[in-house]
Each structure stands twice: as C-alpha cells, then as structure tokens.
Design an enzyme around this catalytic site. Structure first.
Site, short mmCIF file in Angstrom:
data_model
loop_
_atom_site.label_atom_id
_atom_site.label_comp_id
_atom_site.label_asym_id
_atom_site.label_seq_id
_atom_site.Cartn_x
_atom_site.Cartn_y
_atom_site.Cartn_z
N GLU A 123 0.94 -1.06 -0.15
CA GLU A 123 0.08 0.21 0.17
C GLU A 123 0.64 1.25 0.03
O GLU A 123 0.36 2.38 -0.78
CB GLU A 123 -1.00 0.04 1.10
CG GLU A 123 -2.34 0.35 0.95
CD GLU A 123 -3.26 0.29 2.22
OE1 GLU A 123 -4.33 -0.63 1.94
OE2 GLU A 123 -3.08 0.62 3.35
N GLU B 54 -12.63 -14.32 -5.79
CA GLU B 54 -11.37 -14.00 -6.22
C GLU B 54 -10.21 -14.32 -5.23
O GLU B 54 -9.29 -14.29 -5.60
CB GLU B 54 -11.28 -12.41 -6.44
CG GLU B 54 -11.39 -11.57 -5.38
CD GLU B 54 -13.01 -11.35 -5.11
OE1 GLU B 54 -13.84 -11.94 -5.53
OE2 GLU B 54 -13.23 -9.97 -4.52
N GLU C 226 2.04 2.01 -3.26
CA GLU C 226 1.02 2.51 -4.16
C GLU C 226 0.87 3.79 -3.90
O GLU C 226 0.78 4.67 -4.87
CB GLU C 226 -0.17 1.65 -3.96
CG GLU C 226 -1.18 1.70 -5.25
CD GLU C 226 -2.27 0.88 -4.75
OE1 GLU C 226 -2.12 -0.17 -3.91
OE2 GLU C 226 -3.20 1.10 -5.72
N CYS D 149 -10.85 -1.92 14.13
CA CYS D 149 -11.20 -3.18 14.39
C CYS D 149 -11.26 -3.54 15.98
O CYS D 149 -11.64 -4.48 16.56
CB CYS D 149 -9.87 -4.19 14.10
SG CYS D 149 -9.87 -3.99 12.20
N GLU E 196 -15.33 -12.25 3.73
CA GLU E 196 -14.13 -12.07 2.63
C GLU E 196 -13.74 -13.33 2.30
O GLU E 196 -13.36 -13.45 1.37
CB GLU E 196 -13.18 -11.05 3.37
CG GLU E 196 -12.15 -10.54 2.44
CD GLU E 196 -11.13 -9.84 3.07
OE1 GLU E 196 -10.56 -8.96 2.37
OE2 GLU E 196 -10.59 -10.21 4.13
N SER F 242 -6.74 1.68 -2.71
CA SER F 242 -5.63 0.91 -3.17
C SER F 242 -6.27 -0.45 -3.49
O SER F 242 -7.10 -1.10 -3.10
CB SER F 242 -4.76 0.68 -1.89
OG SER F 242 -4.02 -0.30 -1.77
N LYS G 230 -14.99 -10.62 7.63
CA LYS G 230 -13.70 -11.26 7.17
C LYS G 230 -14.55 -12.93 6.79
O LYS G 230 -13.82 -13.49 6.06
CB LYS G 230 -12.54 -11.60 8.31
CG LYS G 230 -11.97 -10.23 8.76
CD LYS G 230 -11.11 -9.88 7.85
CE LYS G 230 -10.33 -8.40 8.03
NZ LYS G 230 -9.97 -7.91 9.24
N CYS H 101 -7.78 -2.37 3.64
CA CYS H 101 -7.56 -3.45 4.48
C CYS H 101 -8.88 -3.90 5.26
O CYS H 101 -8.75 -4.93 5.82
CB CYS H 101 -6.36 -3.26 5.40
SG CYS H 101 -6.66 -1.70 6.26
#
Ligand SMILES: Cc1cc2nc3c(=O)[nH]c(=O)nc-3n(C[C@H](O)[C@H](O)[C@H](O)COP(=O)(O)O)c2cc1C
Ligand code: SF4
Ligand code: SF4
Ligand code: SF4
Ligand code: SF4
Ligand code: SF4
Ligand code: SF4
Ligand code: FES
Lengths: 489, 596, 132
Positions: free
Chosen positions: B284, B377, B287, B514, B372, B330, B369, B310
């Site tokens: 990141e 992908e 980037e 978090c 996720e 990002s 998560k 993230c």
C-alpha cells in the site's frame, strides 16, 4: 326554532349548502373574509389571541387548546415553520374530516393560511389518506382556484404575506394519524410515533416548528373570526366551547353526520337526533372515541358530552366516532373486536402496545370461548392498566379503554362468560348451545337433514338429539325447525 | 448551563438542565434498568427510541409512567424508581417481552452475555403470567451473520448502527403490531441486500437475534484431521480484547497467553496477521508513493487520494454505494487475505505441502472477514486462501471447550517466519493505525531519511473524522482518517464532488476500527472499553523492538526469496485484488424477485 | 379571473356573487330559477347520487324547466342517501331523502312543476350559524 332542534352547523356550515367545487359560492358565503381581515387588520399575536379566547380545542382527539398551541409555535424562533392539516382520519367508521374536505375544502385552506400568518409559516401541508380520492380531488380543485384568485401564493391580499399548500398522501395506517408518526411518514420514514417532548411545535417536520391541527379544528377557524370569539365561546360548555361533529353509527335509526353543541347529552344525540335504537330494541351501550374509546352505558346517557366528561366516564372524545349498541351486542365480543383492530394497527415500536395488546386480545378470546377463569379477569385488568401506564403514544395509552370500560360497566357479562360459560347476548358462538326442546319435537327430521355436520340423530317421528361435541353452531336446525323445537342459549 | 434540582427516591441531586432522569439517577448510583437505550458517548452515538419501556419511573404529578431514558428532568421534579406501581409495570412489561421470546437460554449462542437474560435475572422473573402466540420469522443464514428474529426484542439498536452510524440502510422496522420486526426491505435475506457485514448490528444486539455464523466446529474438525496442516493467524485487535472473555480488565494485553492457548489447541503453526499487516504496508505504501509521485509529476490520469483497502466491510460499502469511485482505493488485499495467499504458496512450498492439505484459520475481531473468505477472487481452483475465520468470541469459546485455564497460561511467542511482526503491524487494530504505519515507512522511503520519532500522535484519537498534515521533507502530505461507514460516506461524497484535498485516507468500517469490530467481546454500549483496547494496542506497539514495517526481517526475506519487488508481478498476483460494481447487482436481483 | 388584491376586492366580489344568487333564486318572478342540489360526497355517490344528478340535469332541461343543478357536500343524512335539496323560487328549500330515479321523476313532475307536496321530506334538524 322548535325545541327539538339540537344541532348547530358551525364546522359543517357550508357542507351540503355550497358547491364544493366553486370558490365563488364559498366567497358568497363569507369565504376568505376572515383571512382578509386577519391579514389586514390584526397582528399574528392578536389573531392568535382571538383563537385562545374562543376556547377552541383540538377536534383530532386530544382536545388541546388550539390557540395555546398556535401561540407556542408562534413564539419559537425559526427561519422556517410549517402548518400541517391532519386529514388521516383512520378511525373505522369515522368520516367527519372526509365530509368537510369533500363539502367545504376552502374553509380548511383559509384556516391553514390564517394559521400560517399567526405562527409565521409560509408553507402548509395536508396529510390525507390516499383512500379518500374524492376529497383529494376536491381539495386539489380548491387549491388551484385559491391560487388563481391570489388567495394562496405570494403577497396575499396585498399584505406581503406568502402562503401555499402541498398535499401529502398517507398509506392508511391508523397510527400515522398520531402527529409525530405523521411527521415521520411525511419525511419518508417509517410511520411510527416518537416520544414527546420535543413537541411538533418545537421540532416537527424536517426538524422545524410545525403546528398540526385536525381538519375539523381548522374548519372552525374562519367562523371564529367572522362571528367573534365571544360568539363561538357562547356555544357549548365553559371548558369545551363550540360544537362537535359526530359520525353516528351502529344500531341506530338515523345513521349519519351530525353536529351538536358541546354539552348536548348522549341521550339527546341517540334518541332525538339519532331517532333511537333500530327495530325498537333496547339500548345497551354507546362507544365514543374511536377504536380506543370506552363503552358507556345507560347511566351515562344524561352526561353532557364534552372533552372532560367523556374522559371522566372512562371514554374519550376522540375524533368523533359514535357507535351505538343494542341488547344483542355482547360486550366481551365488542372489546375483542376493538382489540383486534389495535393489534393490527399498533406500530409495534413499544413493548406494552406491541405484545400487551396481543395478550389482551388473546385473553378476551379465551373468555369469549368460555375457557376463561376469574384469574384471567384479574390479569385482564392489570395488563390493561399497565399498557395505559407504560405505552409510548396515544394509541397504546388508550387501547385498553374498550376492555376496561366494559369491565367497569358490564362486569356481570364478563362473569357470565367465565363462571357460567354463558354469553348473555348470545353472540359468542362458542358459548351458544342449540338444544332440542323435547316437548315440541315431532320428529320431522328437518333439522337432521339440514345439519351440515350430521350431528343430529333421531328416528322419524321420534325425538331428535344434538351431539354437542360435534355441533359447529351454524344455526341451521334452529332456522329449519317449523315446530319451535330448537332452543338457543 | 442552568442547574436544576430533582428528587429521586427521596434523595436530592443537582443536575444540568437537559439531563435525563436516567442520567440524574446514575449520579446517585441509582441504576434504573434499560434495554433499548444505548450510549456510546465518545463516538457520538446515542440511541433512545423509548421503545422497550423497561426504564419507566413514576413522576409526581404525571398521569402515566415516564421512560427515564427519554424524559428530561425539570426543576423540583420528584421521581420514584421503585414504587409498587413502577415495579409492577416493569415486571409486567418484562413478562410481555419474554412471553414473545423462545425459551432457549440453555442452548443459545448469547447465553451468559445476553442483556435480556440478565434483565430477567435482575428483575427476578420467576413466572410469566401472560402467555400466548409467539411471533416467528424465517431465519436468515448469510455467509457471516445469522438472523434469528424470533429472538428480537425490537430495541432497534441494530437499525441505529446500520442506518445512522454506518449509513448502509439495510435494516429497518417492517410490518406492524405484533408482527413488527427489524429486517432488510421486503424481508429479504442479508445476502440479497447491500449489507457490508461490518457486524456493527451484531455488536450491539442485546439478544441472540443477530449473531455471527459459528465456524468453531469446522475448525475443530480440521484440527482433528491428521492429514491437514492447520495454520492460524491472529489479527492485532484480538489480543487487546480476548482477555475480557476471561474476566480480565478491558485493555489487558494477552498476546502471549493467546499464542499458548492456540498451541494447546494443536494448531500446527501459530502465526500473526501483523506479519501480513507489515506486508500490506509494503504494498500500500508503494502504491501511495507511486501514485503521489506521478500526480506531482503532473500525470492527469492519476487519481488521488489513495484510500486504504484493508477492511472488507469498507470494501463492500464502496462496491455497493460508490461503485463509480472504485478506482480510488488501493488494490492491496486485506492482511487476512495477503496472509492466506502467502501461507498457501511461499510457506506451503517451504514446508512442502500442497495447498489442499493446508487449512488456514484466521482469528479476527471482525464479522466481515467471514464473508471475505468466501469471495471467489480469493481462491485458487476452488480452494480458498483462508478457509475459516473465527471471531474473538468464537476463539474464547473454543478455548473454554478445550478445558484450557486461560488466565493461568504462560506467555509464549509466535512461530517463525510468519509470526514475526513490527509495531506498525500491531496498530492496524485501531482507527488511525494503518495510516500511521504507512506514514512511518513511506516517510523513510520517500525522504530517504531515518524517522527520529515514530509516534504520529496527530493521527490518533477517537473522533469520527480526523485530518493531519505530515511534513514529507517540505511536501505537506494531507492525511484523512474516518472510522464508521457514515463518516467514510462523508469523505467519499467530498471526493465524488471533487472537493477532497487529501492525498491518502484511511477508512475502517467499525467505530474505533477493529478494536470495535463486530466479532469482539461485547462492549454492551460502554465506550470506555474501546478506549482501553486502543491504549493497549499502542502499548504493544511501543514495546516492540522494530516499529516500521519495511524493517521486518521476515518481510525482507519474503521479498528476496519469493515476491521480488513491492507491486511487482508476483506481488500483484498474490497481494492485490480488483473491485466490482455491486450497485447494480441489488437492483437486478430485486427486479427478478418482483417478477417471480 | 381577476385576482383578489385586497380585502375591498373580496368584499366587492362577494356582494356581486350574492346579489346574482339572490336574483336568480329569490325573485318571486315566475321566471325565477329552480335550484337543485345533490349531495355528492363519498357516501352519496356510493348510494347512486351520480345517476340522480344526471337524471335531474337531463330531464329538467328536456322538460323545459328553468333550473340549475349543482353538486354539494354531505348533508349529514347518511341513512337516507342519496339526498337532494330542491329550492323553488321564493320558497324555503326542502330536502328529500332516498332519492332514486323514480323519486326524482316524481319530484320534477309533482313538486317542481306543480308545487304539490311529495313524500320523503327530511325535516330540517339543525340551526345554521346565521340563525344562531
Ligand atoms: C393513534 C392516534 C391516531 C390519531 N389519528 C388522528 C387522525 O386520524 N386525525 C387527527 O386529526 N388526529 C389524530 N390523532 C391526534 C393527533 O396526534 C393530533 O393530536 C392532532 O392531529 C392535533 O390536532 P388537533 O389539536 O386539531 O386535534 C391521533 C392520535 C393518536 C394517538
Ligand atoms: S403505543 Fe403502540 S402505536 Fe404507539 S408507539 Fe407504542 S407500539 Fe407504536
Ligand atoms: S326439525 Fe324440529 S321437529 Fe323436526 S326433528 Fe328437528 S327438532 Fe324435531
Ligand atoms: S437471546 Fe438471551 S434470553 Fe433469548 S434465549 Fe438467548 S440467552 Fe436466552
Ligand atoms: S452487518 Fe453492517 S451493514 Fe450489515 S446489516 Fe449489520 S450493520 Fe448493516
Ligand atoms: S435484532 Fe437485536 S438489535 Fe436489532 S432490534 Fe432486534 S434485538 Fe434489537
Ligand atoms: S474495521 Fe476491522 S473489524 Fe471492522 S469490518 Fe473492518 S476489518 Fe472488520
Ligand atoms: S431503555 Fe428507556 S425505553 Fe428502553
């Protein structure tokens, strides 16, 4: 005028007289003169004082003094304020507001403009149920006409005062008639009440000070200016001035819309104006105040109708539904009927109303089926009192009224249901018994042949018997027997 | 402020005008029970719908009882909080609530932590006098959240979080009366709504109406399978909260005990998501610097600001609500997924295992998560990079089920190489942490000068939107921070309108980041707990010998051995992702539903 | 239509409208007009007021009676809908209840044309604000 004329048409002064689609006829009947005079001759404060002096109280149910409410909204400082007309009218069987909007829409428009001037609002909204297409049509026509005549819009009567009105449609939920729910609904939110304070006058539509009044309340406003506050206050009683429109319904001869001075007794309304009970039956009870009003009885007949007396008797004014019941009506069933309505119409936001009313309904259902106990009656009362004591909005705070008032006034009927498993009015199906009167039975078999569940046995020319465990109380045998040999109890 | 005097249970107290009866009573240590009320003061989240009516009190001169959470005190007010009238009403209301609730405490996911259960205990309910029909709804199983609305008490806290705090707008009250319930529109499943799985609704639900989908049994089965190598990673925020489940003070750090417990549970390798967080910074950070460099060189095709990516809750949010802006974040994967991708390639090769024989488990403070892990992908040949994600709460259950006395465990260290991390990786757990970690590395790489002070205090705090300018050798780098999706929306709307002045923005879906995730031990509306967790995170950071991601020796080795350069081809394949336009998806599905 | 720009405007307008109406309705002159008002609120329409209104409009013209037929709001006698008010020139208005086509025909032929009383009159049972 003859003695037996009890009605005075104030709110309904033009209903049934003028063509509601003609602004000319309204103007010919003194229309918009009050607005003109208020705008040119009075300050907002003076005009508001006139309403305070008239003693007018809200006709939407609460009976809050209208002038005082305007004064609160007038005094709040804000860049934007709103006037809202509550035309949600959700009480089953009530149609006072609909009739006014259909018969005299300009009176409401004129009053809203006066209200706007008094509190400093340039925008009005009418919240009307979408199920009132004719009222909506006539209101739209009237709004267009008023704009065309320059009686709405900018610089009204050349005074620099601007005011216009928009229509908002309600989806027909009863609770959306509650003012905070109504505002939520107009804002595009779920139509459920919020706690007060803040009152709409402090923070209402889009968070701005908003004055909400009922259609009938508004319809009274122009007359007060045309005839004077004193004139208005001379009608009715000291604490409830003016008149009230009622929708008379139920077991009464002259069903219809009536308007009587406050202080008229229930007896006068039911037996004189209403023409008494249908088919010469005996009067039993009258329910006022819509679905959460109370059931009053013989002993209340001579009570003068006004806000405070009705409350004291365990009912309320509500918006003006009045349903008359006769000897054939079972009061437990009546209470259950109203609870069924509130269970459906509760918004579900607060626990006592959401769950409590359901449990009230279930208890009444058990009792009407003959399965109740004395203990259930105690529960019924405690639960009803707690729901009133703890609910968030007016709906829950009044919904147990039909139960508590029938328990107060018709206690014996409740006892008959739980102690003797008997319904004195013969209405509770589960408590009815069809029996063969043996002395009369000739054994013609008509009953047995017509019984849909074949629960009647007996040979030809012999006495018949009904198997109670299978009987569904359809009443077919009772109707078919030509020898009066079936009894109902 | 004007002061007024009120008498509560015959005791006088002076409070400011505008204080509620509930707050005034608390000043006297009179704890009026509440259920629907919720106040996360530090985050400006106050919820008082006045719906449960448990908090009613008697006010002298008032016709009916008053909800203390929603009634302001006035001067000279006299309040009784436990008169017989109040106690009877409160008990009756509670019984009503219970009469429409399944009696499943013995087998319920929330048992022991359930506000409704505690209330029944507090009020001494022994009998439910009012019984009758119970409302039932179809259960809703989504990849991350289980909705069992039979247990909903209509406190509407979830609605507050979803609509007003997160501005996602999935949950709202539907139906009327006894049937009223909170649900997505048309009572659709969460899976067919714009839900981001941020889990904030789960975090505040007082009952088991909303819970995370439980994956502990799958993990136990994997652990018991001798053919599988089971690797576990633990997210930074977990260590700052897990102790609460074992009765420790909020803010107790239990990193060492947690590692010991995982080892006793027989995970083959106990690794740290912080390692992957350091890796995230490498990608990141590169980037940000790359895009910034091009931008400053006048390249018109480069868009700024760069947004962090993230947080999967946040990723879903912009995929649904700002799909037109999906080229700004990002492309770096979340640390969880970077970890999985590296574990099933680089590390798998190291230990000579086929990815199919490896099971990667993550311990996360997070509900999103779980979702996720299921995104297509993030799988190779149908084999997901991360197999199961457990919440902090599920880990605590697992430890309890394995008869481990957590409090008495020794402190142990993570395994190498994927257990090695820096202080920068740890602070990913709190709002402001990701961007601080990125700044630490980007500064040194950009200015080629060592940073003498690694603590960027101006980036820390709890305000919903924060901004700071960091001097990059004369270049003022403008940084924005938002936590809570409602705050993210504000920044994003600015960007869409072309009004944003930031170069880089950190966004986390959960209020507090978090540490306040939907999978953490329940805070029951107490925001002090979140602040204590945040402090713990910064404590862990300052105790670390290395505090900058690019100095992590294992990360350096990973690039040398396997990945090559940040943003290089291999890195791209394993550590980056792409985003989808989900705005349209929902519309289409809704149409199909209507046609059916 | 001209806008009402002041209170004086309104008053002028009202006077004109009122005198037009009274000219039409109150002159004892034989050419005075008959005025028929049909209660056309939701309750009236539901009981068939539209047909009744249509009948009056068409037939009064056909039978060469100089009359104007207008709609109005609810008169309050829901039990007796449709209700119709008929005002002969120079006389007090009378309200008929339960007016169907047959009744309407009778009202035109007997009451309007010949001034003979017809059954079904609902006695006035209220005061208006002017009388009070
Ligand atoms: C459940 C409920 C339903 C109500 N429905 C209506 C209604 O249909 N029309 C109305 O005017 N007021 C209704 N009200 C009263 C309004 O809340 C409000 O008091 C009224 O519109 C104020 O106008 P008023 O002061 O002119 O009466 C309702 C109140 C409750 C609690
Ligand atoms: S009392 Fe009933 S209608 Fe009113 S807020 Fe409570 S649940 Fe809704
Ligand atoms: S119909 Fe009457 S008379 Fe005939 S069998 Fe039945 S009860 Fe007897
Ligand atoms: S949600 Fe709470 S009260 Fe309900 S069953 Fe679970 S633990 Fe018991
Ligand atoms: S998980 Fe987040 S987005 Fe989904 S319903 Fe809950 S609060 Fe809303
Ligand atoms: S789902 Fe949970 S948080 Fe939402 S209203 Fe129901 S009980 Fe409250
Ligand atoms: S902030 Fe953290 S816990 Fe919350 S959704 Fe994002 S990654 Fe998960
Ligand atoms: S806590 Fe006050 S009403 Fe729920």
């Amino acid at each position: 005028m003859s003695e037996n004329i009890k009605q005075i048409r104030v709110a309904l002064r033009n209903c049934g007289f003028i063509n509601p689609e003609s602004i000319d006829e309204y103007i010919a009947a003194d229309g918009y003169e009050a607005l003109g005079r208020v705008l040119t001759e009075k300050t907002p404060e003076e005009a508001t004082k006139e309403i305070i002096d008239s003693g007018l109280r809200g006709r939407g149910g609460g009976g809050f003094p209208t002038g005082v409410k305007w004064d609160i909204a007038r005094k709040v400082e804000s860049d934007q304020k709103y006037v809202v007309c509550n035309a949600d009218e959700g009480d089953p069987g009530a149609f006072m507001d609909r009739s006014i909007l259909e018969g005299d829409p300009h009176s409401v428009i004129e009053a809203m403009a006066i209200n706007g001037y008094c509190i400093g609002a340039d925008k009005g909204l009418v919240y009307i149920r979408a199920e009132y297409p004719l009222a909506i049509e006539r209101l739209k026509t009237a709004l267009d006409q008023a704009r065309e005549y320059g009686l709405l819009g900018e610089d009204i009567f050349g005074t620099g005062f601007n005011f216009d009105i928009e229509i908002r449609y309600g989806a027909g939920a009863f609770v959306c008639g509650e003012e905070t729910a109504l505002i939520n609904s107009m804002e595009g939110h779920r139509g459920e009440p919020t706690f007060k304070p803040p009152f709409p006058a402090q923070s209402g539509y889009l968070g701005k000070p908003t004055n909400v009044n009922n259609v009938e309340t508004f319809a009274n406003i122009p007359v007060i200016f045309n005839k004077g506050a004193e004139w208005f206050a001379s009608i009715g009683t000291e604490k409830s001035t003016g008149t009230k429109v009622f929708a008379l319904a139920g077991k009464i001869n002259n069903v219809g819309l009536i308007e009587v001075p406050m202080g008229t007794t229930l007896r006068e309304v039911i037996f004189e104006i209403g023409g008494g009970i249908k088919d010469g039956k005996k009067f039993k009870s009258v329910q006022t105040g819509g679905p959460s009003g109370g059931c009053l009885t013989e002993k209340h007949l001579d009570t003068p109708i006004d806000f405070d007396n009705l409350l004291e008797s365990g009912s309320m004014m509500g918006s003006g539904g009045m349903i008359v019941m006769d000897e054939d009506d079972c009061m437990v069933s009546v209470a259950r009927f109203y609870l069924d309505f509130t269970v459906e119409e509760s918004c579900g936001k607060c626990t006592p109303c959401r769950v409590g009313n359901k449990r009230l309904y279930e208890l009444l259902d058990i009792i009407s089926k003959g399965n109740g106990s004395n203990n259930d009656l105690d529960k019924l009362r405690n639960l009803g009192e707690v729901i009133i004591d703890t609910s968030l909005c007016g709906l829950g705070q009044t919904s147990p009224n039909p139960v508590l008032s029938t328990m107060d006034n018709f206690w014996d009927e409740y006892l008959a249901h739980v102690e003797d498993q008997r319904c004195p009015a013969g209405q509770c199906k589960d408590l009815i018994r069809y029996e063969v009167i043996e002395e009369n039975c000739v054994g013609c078999t008509a009953c047995a042949r017509n019984c849909p569940v074949n629960c009647i046995s007996g040979e030809r020319k012999e006495i018949h018997h009904i198997d109670q465990s299978l009987c569904i109380k359809c009443g077919a045998c009772f109707e078919k027997c030509r020898f009066n040999a079936i009894s109902v109890s | 402020m004007e002061k007024i005097k009120v008498k509560i249970d015959n005791r006088l107290v002076e409070v400011e005008k505008g204080t509620t009866i509930l707050e005034a009573a608390r000043k006297l240590d009179v704890n009026i029970p509440t259920l629907c009320y919720m106040n996360l003061g530090d985050m400006d989240i106050e919820h008082r719908p006045g719906g449960c009516r448990i908090c009613v009190v008697e006010v002298e001169g008032r016709r009916n009882l008053a909800p203390s959470c929603a009634t302001d005190c006035h001067d000279g007010m006299e309040v009784k909080t436990h008169s017989i009238r109040v106690l009877n009403a409160r008990r009756t209301v509670m019984e009503l609530m219970l009469s429409d609730h399944p009696f499943e405490c013995l087998t319920c996911a929330k048992s022991g932590k359930c506000d409704l259960q505690s209330m029944a205990i507090k009020l001494g309910i022994r009998d439910i006098h009012y019984q009758g029909e119970k409302s039932t709804y179809k259960p809703d199983f989504s990849p991350a959240i289980l909705r069992d609305m039979d247990k909903c008490i209509m406190c509407r806290r979830c609605e507050k979080m979803c609509n007003e705090v997160q501005t996602v707008g999935v949950l709202s009250g539907i139906y009327r009366g006894f049937e009223a319930v909170v649900a997505p529109a048309f009572e659709r499943d969460l899976d067919h709504s714009e839900c981001t799985y941020c889990g904030q609704c789960v975090a505040v639900c007082p009952t088991a109406a909303l819970t995370e989908v439980d994956h502990t049994n799958q993990v136990l089965r994997a652990l018991a399978d001798p053919a599988k190598t089971v690797v576990v990673q633990t997210a930074p925020a977990v260590r700052a909260a897990l102790g609460e489940e074992f009765g420790m003070e909020p803010g107790t750090l239990v990193t060492g005990k947690m590692v010991a417990a995982l080892r006793q549970l027989e995970f083959d390798y106990v690794f740290d998501t912080d390692f992957a967080a350091d890796l995230t910074i490498m990608e990141e950070g590169a980037e940000i610097l790359g895009r910034l460099g091009k931008f400053l060189a006048g390249d018109k095709d480069v868009k700024l600001p760069v947004l962090t990516s993230c947080c999967p809750g946040w990723v879903s949010f912009f995929e649904y609500h700002f799909p037109d802006q999906r080229d700004i974040p990002s492309t770096a994967r979340s640390p969880q997924q970077m970890f999985g991708a590296v574990a099933k390639t680089w590390f798998a090769e190291k230990i000579k295992k086929d990815r199919k024989d490896m099971v990667v488990v993550s311990i996360m403070p997070c509900v999103a998560k779980k979702y996720e892990c299921t995104r297509e992908e993030f799988a190779t040949g149908g084999n997901p990079d991360v197999d199961y994600s457990l919440s902090t709460r599920e880990l605590a259950n697992l430890i309890k089920r394995a008869n481990i006395d957590f409090n008495k465990l020794p402190d142990e260290d993570f395994d190498g190489p994927m257990g090695e991390s820096t202080g920068a990786g740890v602070i990913f757990g709190t709002t402001g942490g990701v961007i601080e970690a990125a700044t630490r590395s980007a500064y040194e790489i950009y200015t080629k000068k060592p940073l003498d002070k690694v603590d960027f205090k101006q980036l820390r705090g709890m305000e919903g939107i924060r901004e700071a300018t960091v001097d990059f050798n004369g270049f003022p780098l403008k940084i924005g921070i938002a936590h809570g999706l409602g705050n993210a929306r504000k920044l994003l709307e600015n960007i869409r309108a072309g009004k944003s002045e930031f170069h880089a923005i950190e966004i986390m879906a959960c209020p507090g980041g978090c540490i306040g995730g939907g999978g953490q031990p329940l805070h029951h509306g107490n925001s002090e707990i979140l602040k204590a967790r945040q402090k713990a995170i910064y404590r862990e950071d300052s105790g670390k010998p290395i505090r900058k991601s690019h100095e992590n020796p294992s990360i350096i080795k990973l690039y040398e051995e396997y990945l090559g350069e940040p943003l290089g081809e291999k890195a791209h394949q394993l550590l980056h992702t792409r985003y989808f336009d989900r705005g349209r998806e929902i519309v289409i599905e809704a149409d199909v539903k209507e046609e059916q | 239509m001209a806008k009402v720009k002041s209170l004086a405007d309104l008053k002028k307008m009202k006077e004109k409208l009122q005198s037009d109406i009274s000219l039409r309705e109150n002159s004892k002159h034989p050419e005075g007009m008959v005025r028929v008002k049909v209660a056309m609120a939701t309750c009236g329409i539901a009981s068939g007021a539209k047909d009744v209104m249509e009948f009056f409009t068409v037939n009064l013209q056909k039978r060469n009676v100089d009359a104007i037929v207008t709609q109005t709001g609810c008169m309050g006698y829901c039990y007796a809908e449709p209700t119709v008010e008929v005002k002969l020139p120079g006389q007090e208005p009378v309200v008929y209840g339960f007016v169907d086509i047959k009744k309407a025909d009778e009202i035109i032929e007997k009451y309007i044309k010949q001034g003979e009383p017809v059954d079904g009159i609902i006695p006035v049972n209220y005061e208006t604000i002017d009388k009070k």
